[in-house]
Design an enzyme around this catalytic site. Structure first.
Site, PDB file in Angstrom:
ATOM      1  N   LYS A  11     -16.374  -3.132  10.394  1.00  0.00           N
ATOM      2  CA  LYS A  11     -17.449  -2.225  10.830  1.00  0.00           C
ATOM      3  C   LYS A  11     -16.862  -1.167  11.734  1.00  0.00           C
ATOM      4  O   LYS A  11     -15.858  -1.419  12.422  1.00  0.00           O
ATOM      5  CB  LYS A  11     -18.531  -2.994  11.597  1.00  0.00           C
ATOM      6  CG  LYS A  11     -19.875  -2.320  11.559  1.00  0.00           C
ATOM      7  CD  LYS A  11     -20.567  -2.573  10.246  1.00  0.00           C
ATOM      8  CE  LYS A  11     -21.911  -1.899  10.147  1.00  0.00           C
ATOM      9  NZ  LYS A  11     -22.608  -2.322   8.929  1.00  0.00           N
ATOM     10  N   GLY A  59     -36.420   3.793   7.805  1.00  0.00           N
ATOM     11  CA  GLY A  59     -35.269   4.637   7.490  1.00  0.00           C
ATOM     12  C   GLY A  59     -34.849   4.363   6.055  1.00  0.00           C
ATOM     13  O   GLY A  59     -35.678   4.006   5.209  1.00  0.00           O
ATOM     14  N   ASN A  60     -33.572   4.485   5.785  1.00  0.00           N
ATOM     15  CA  ASN A  60     -33.080   4.282   4.426  1.00  0.00           C
ATOM     16  C   ASN A  60     -33.554   2.932   3.870  1.00  0.00           C
ATOM     17  O   ASN A  60     -34.167   2.851   2.813  1.00  0.00           O
ATOM     18  CB  ASN A  60     -31.536   4.374   4.441  1.00  0.00           C
ATOM     19  CG  ASN A  60     -30.947   4.160   3.074  1.00  0.00           C
ATOM     20  OD1 ASN A  60     -31.338   3.244   2.347  1.00  0.00           O
ATOM     21  ND2 ASN A  60     -30.002   4.992   2.682  1.00  0.00           N
ATOM     22  N   GLY A  95     -39.211  -0.505  10.729  1.00  0.00           N
ATOM     23  CA  GLY A  95     -38.112   0.423  10.417  1.00  0.00           C
ATOM     24  C   GLY A  95     -38.447   1.150   9.130  1.00  0.00           C
ATOM     25  O   GLY A  95     -38.747   0.517   8.110  1.00  0.00           O
ATOM     26  N   GLY A  99     -35.752   0.424   5.206  1.00  0.00           N
ATOM     27  CA  GLY A  99     -37.176   0.075   5.308  1.00  0.00           C
ATOM     28  C   GLY A  99     -38.039   0.911   4.380  1.00  0.00           C
ATOM     29  O   GLY A  99     -38.909   0.375   3.680  1.00  0.00           O
TER      30      GLY A  99
HETATM   31  P1  NAD Z   1     -31.762   4.316   9.402  1.00  0.00           P
HETATM   32  O1  NAD Z   1     -31.151   4.984  10.566  1.00  0.00           O
HETATM   33  O2  NAD Z   1     -31.913   5.074   8.131  1.00  0.00           O
HETATM   34  O3  NAD Z   1     -33.219   3.761   9.788  1.00  0.00           O
HETATM   35  C1  NAD Z   1     -33.492   3.017  10.930  1.00  0.00           C
HETATM   36  C2  NAD Z   1     -35.006   2.989  11.110  1.00  0.00           C
HETATM   37  O4  NAD Z   1     -35.322   2.109  12.177  1.00  0.00           O
HETATM   38  C3  NAD Z   1     -35.621   4.333  11.469  1.00  0.00           C
HETATM   39  O5  NAD Z   1     -36.868   4.464  10.798  1.00  0.00           O
HETATM   40  C4  NAD Z   1     -35.884   4.229  12.961  1.00  0.00           C
HETATM   41  O6  NAD Z   1     -36.946   5.039  13.419  1.00  0.00           O
HETATM   42  C5  NAD Z   1     -36.241   2.762  13.053  1.00  0.00           C
HETATM   43  N1  NAD Z   1     -36.107   2.195  14.390  1.00  0.00           N
HETATM   44  C6  NAD Z   1     -35.094   2.361  15.268  1.00  0.00           C
HETATM   45  N2  NAD Z   1     -35.369   1.678  16.397  1.00  0.00           N
HETATM   46  C7  NAD Z   1     -36.557   1.071  16.212  1.00  0.00           C
HETATM   47  C8  NAD Z   1     -37.386   0.253  17.002  1.00  0.00           C
HETATM   48  N3  NAD Z   1     -37.021  -0.114  18.227  1.00  0.00           N
HETATM   49  N4  NAD Z   1     -38.551  -0.187  16.478  1.00  0.00           N
HETATM   50  C9  NAD Z   1     -38.918   0.176  15.228  1.00  0.00           C
HETATM   51  N5  NAD Z   1     -38.192   0.947  14.431  1.00  0.00           N
HETATM   52  C10 NAD Z   1     -37.026   1.406  14.918  1.00  0.00           C
HETATM   53  O7  NAD Z   1     -30.900   2.981   9.182  1.00  0.00           O
HETATM   54  P2  NAD Z   1     -30.818   2.100   7.865  1.00  0.00           P
HETATM   55  O8  NAD Z   1     -29.644   2.543   7.061  1.00  0.00           O
HETATM   56  O9  NAD Z   1     -32.157   2.010   7.226  1.00  0.00           O
HETATM   57  O10 NAD Z   1     -30.405   0.686   8.485  1.00  0.00           O
HETATM   58  C11 NAD Z   1     -31.380  -0.176   9.077  1.00  0.00           C
HETATM   59  C12 NAD Z   1     -30.758  -1.547   9.287  1.00  0.00           C
HETATM   60  O11 NAD Z   1     -30.291  -2.062   8.049  1.00  0.00           O
HETATM   61  C13 NAD Z   1     -29.550  -1.583  10.239  1.00  0.00           C
HETATM   62  O12 NAD Z   1     -29.558  -2.814  10.920  1.00  0.00           O
HETATM   63  C14 NAD Z   1     -28.385  -1.529   9.277  1.00  0.00           C
HETATM   64  O13 NAD Z   1     -27.201  -2.074   9.861  1.00  0.00           O
HETATM   65  C15 NAD Z   1     -28.920  -2.392   8.166  1.00  0.00           C
HETATM   66  N6  NAD Z   1     -28.272  -2.195   6.876  1.00  0.00           N
HETATM   67  C16 NAD Z   1     -28.240  -0.961   6.297  1.00  0.00           C
HETATM   68  C17 NAD Z   1     -27.649  -0.828   5.054  1.00  0.00           C
HETATM   69  C18 NAD Z   1     -27.665   0.475   4.302  1.00  0.00           C
HETATM   70  O14 NAD Z   1     -27.244   0.484   3.125  1.00  0.00           O
HETATM   71  N7  NAD Z   1     -28.141   1.556   4.880  1.00  0.00           N
HETATM   72  C19 NAD Z   1     -27.046  -1.930   4.418  1.00  0.00           C
HETATM   73  C20 NAD Z   1     -27.107  -3.172   5.048  1.00  0.00           C
HETATM   74  C21 NAD Z   1     -27.737  -3.291   6.274  1.00  0.00           C
END
Ligand code: NAD
Length: 421
Positions: A110, A222-223, A220, A225
């Site tokens: 990471k 983001g990508n 969440g 959620g």
């Molecule tokens: P992202 O930055 O696209 O989205 C994160 C989301 O979480 C945003 O909507 C943000 O507003 C929200 N958020 C942040 N703090 C918050 C809080 N306190 N309460 C509620 N919502 C909150 O990130 P992502 O890529 O969607 O990743 C989210 C999680 O999934 C992370 O833990 C990441 O490590 C994990 N993950 C991501 C991937 C991937 O392919 N993107 C793969 C495996 C795991």
């Protein structure tokens, strides 16, 4: 330095707590425990970022290559103001387990930069991405350590990073980074693969529990959620609540996720959505739903709020959203936790597909990617389920599965004795 001191310096706190539980049951030797609870390589680089106004800021960054016994290390790069070495270590450990659970030939890593990217101009953001790769170029590579996006990093940033890496290498090397734009040899389906993988795991879980129409709350947007919510909505599931960092929206009858998305695009937030009522993130976590899917950051559920969780099951789409202490509380309440190392592994599986396509120059259709993803996720779920009764819960079963595979590779390399002596 005494071994004890080295251990104190590099051991990962959260990994150790989870590993302790497995170690007792599986009777891991101290050597096995040491290998699993310590990262192989930790790199920490401070570098300057020149702001648009000419001022210079020194930013702290990390890359932790946790275990490479099963293949080159693999893991995303996070830009966030709260990035800490301990957090990167934990995430690199989880990547190691995740790659082993889904049985792809990678170890775990990471990366992270402690900075708030939302306070950077596009120019500064691009400079940050390029400088990170310039600094770490000697430590990564397609056969050594492969990068990817994570929180606050996306395909565009991966494109800048690839471009910088290829300038240094002096040749085309798309397999060094996954999650790239399609135009730069990214894989079809990668953008939503973590979410689609989560849906495949959820459907296997629902079949196993004979649960038909659960209500679903997602923290969440983001990508991970938002794509998870969209895929479920498209399949006719009842998503009753979603949230982002500014709060959430709730509708017992189910939200129209397309409209929520349009509202977020228009207003920049989920709150005040007309088709639901505003709720806080604390309220979302405590909703009486079938499935609670935390898809934001680590430690969304801790010992402070775990007692209030009323969901039947938690699907960990984020990495580490349930703290080890909360894990104990939920287990006592007989709430199933489908762990991150299984539930969100779809992203790394399609990253593996992207890497395979890059090294073979043979590119697949979106249908082919998704079909292969489904197979990997179902196989992983079945393998975890097979151990679940013996290990009592999904997390422990997934850990045991991964640890067995990692230790087998360490033994095959001669790094551990075969007979536990
Ligand atoms: P992202 O930055 O696209 O989205 C994160 C989301 O979480 C945003 O909507 C943000 O507003 C929200 N958020 C942040 N703090 C918050 C809080 N306190 N309460 C509620 N919502 C909150 O990130 P992502 O890529 O969607 O990743 C989210 C999680 O999934 C992370 O833990 C990441 O490590 C994990 N993950 C991501 C991937 C991937 O392919 N993107 C793969 C495996 C795991």
């Amino acid at each position: 330095m005494e071994e004890q001191e080295i251990q104190m310096k590099t051991i990962c706190r959260v990994c150790k707590i989870h590993l302790d539980k497995v170690a007792q049951a599986k009777k891991l030797t101290s050597r096995e425990f040491f290998i699993l609870s310590h990262p192989k390589r930790m790199i920490n680089i401070n570098f300057p970022l020149i702001r648009d106004d000419g001022s210079i800021e020194i930013v702290e960054s990390f890359r932790i290559q946790y275990n490479e016994s099963r293949g080159p290390t693999k893991g995303g790069i996070r830009f966030h103001q709260k990035v800490e070495e301990e957090e990167v270590k934990e995430l690199a450990f989880l990547m190691t387990l995740k790659c082993a659970v889904v049985d792809i030939p990678f170890g775990g890593a990471k990366g992270g930069v402690r900075i708030n990217p939302k306070k950077l101009s596009r120019n500064e953001l691009q400079q940050l991405a390029r400088t990170y790769i310039k600094e770490y170029a000697r430590f990564i590579g397609p056969d050594f350590d492969i990068a990817a996006p994570d929180v606050n990093t996306d395909p565009e940033i991966m494109g800048w990073m690839l471009d910088e890496y290829e300038k240094i290498a002096g040749k085309s090397m798309p397999a060094v980074i996954t999650g790239k734009p399609i135009a730069l040899h990214g894989s079809k389906g990668r953008v939503y693969s973590t979410s689609l993988g989560g849906v495949f795991v959820l459907e296997e879980y629902l079949k196993y529990k004979k649960m038909k129409t659960p209500s679903i709350a997602i923290q969440g947007f983001g990508n991970v959620g938002a794509n998870f919510a969209k895929i479920l909505f498209g399949k006719g599931y009842r998503v009753v609540a979603v949230s982002d960092s500014s709060g959430g929206t709730y509708n017992k009858a189910g939200l129209d996720i397309k409209k929520v998305e349009a509202h977020k695009q228009e207003t920049g937030s989920i709150t005040n959505f007309k088709g639901g009522k505003n709720i806080s993130n604390a309220e979302l976590i405590a909703l009486d739903v079938g499935i609670l899917a935390p898809a934001a950051l680590e430690n969304a559920i801790t010992d402070e709020n775990a007692g209030r969780v009323r969901a039947k099951a938690v699907l960990e789409l984020a990495n580490g959203p349930v703290s080890p202490e909360a894990d104990d509380v939920l287990n006592k309440k007989s709430i199933d936790i489908v762990p991150d190392v299984l539930a969100n592994a779809g992203g790394v599986v399609v990253s593996y597909f992207e890497w395979l396509q890059n090294i073979s120059s043979d590119y697949w259709s979106e249908e082919e990617v998704n079909m292969r993803l489904e197979k990997y996720m179902k196989n992983a779920f079945d393998a975890v389920l097979e151990l679940k009764d013996e290990e009592h819960n999904f997390r422990k079963a997934a850990y045991v599965l991964a640890i067995n595979r990692i230790l087998e590779a360490e033994k095959a390399r001669g790094n551990l004795p075969r007979n536990n002596k």
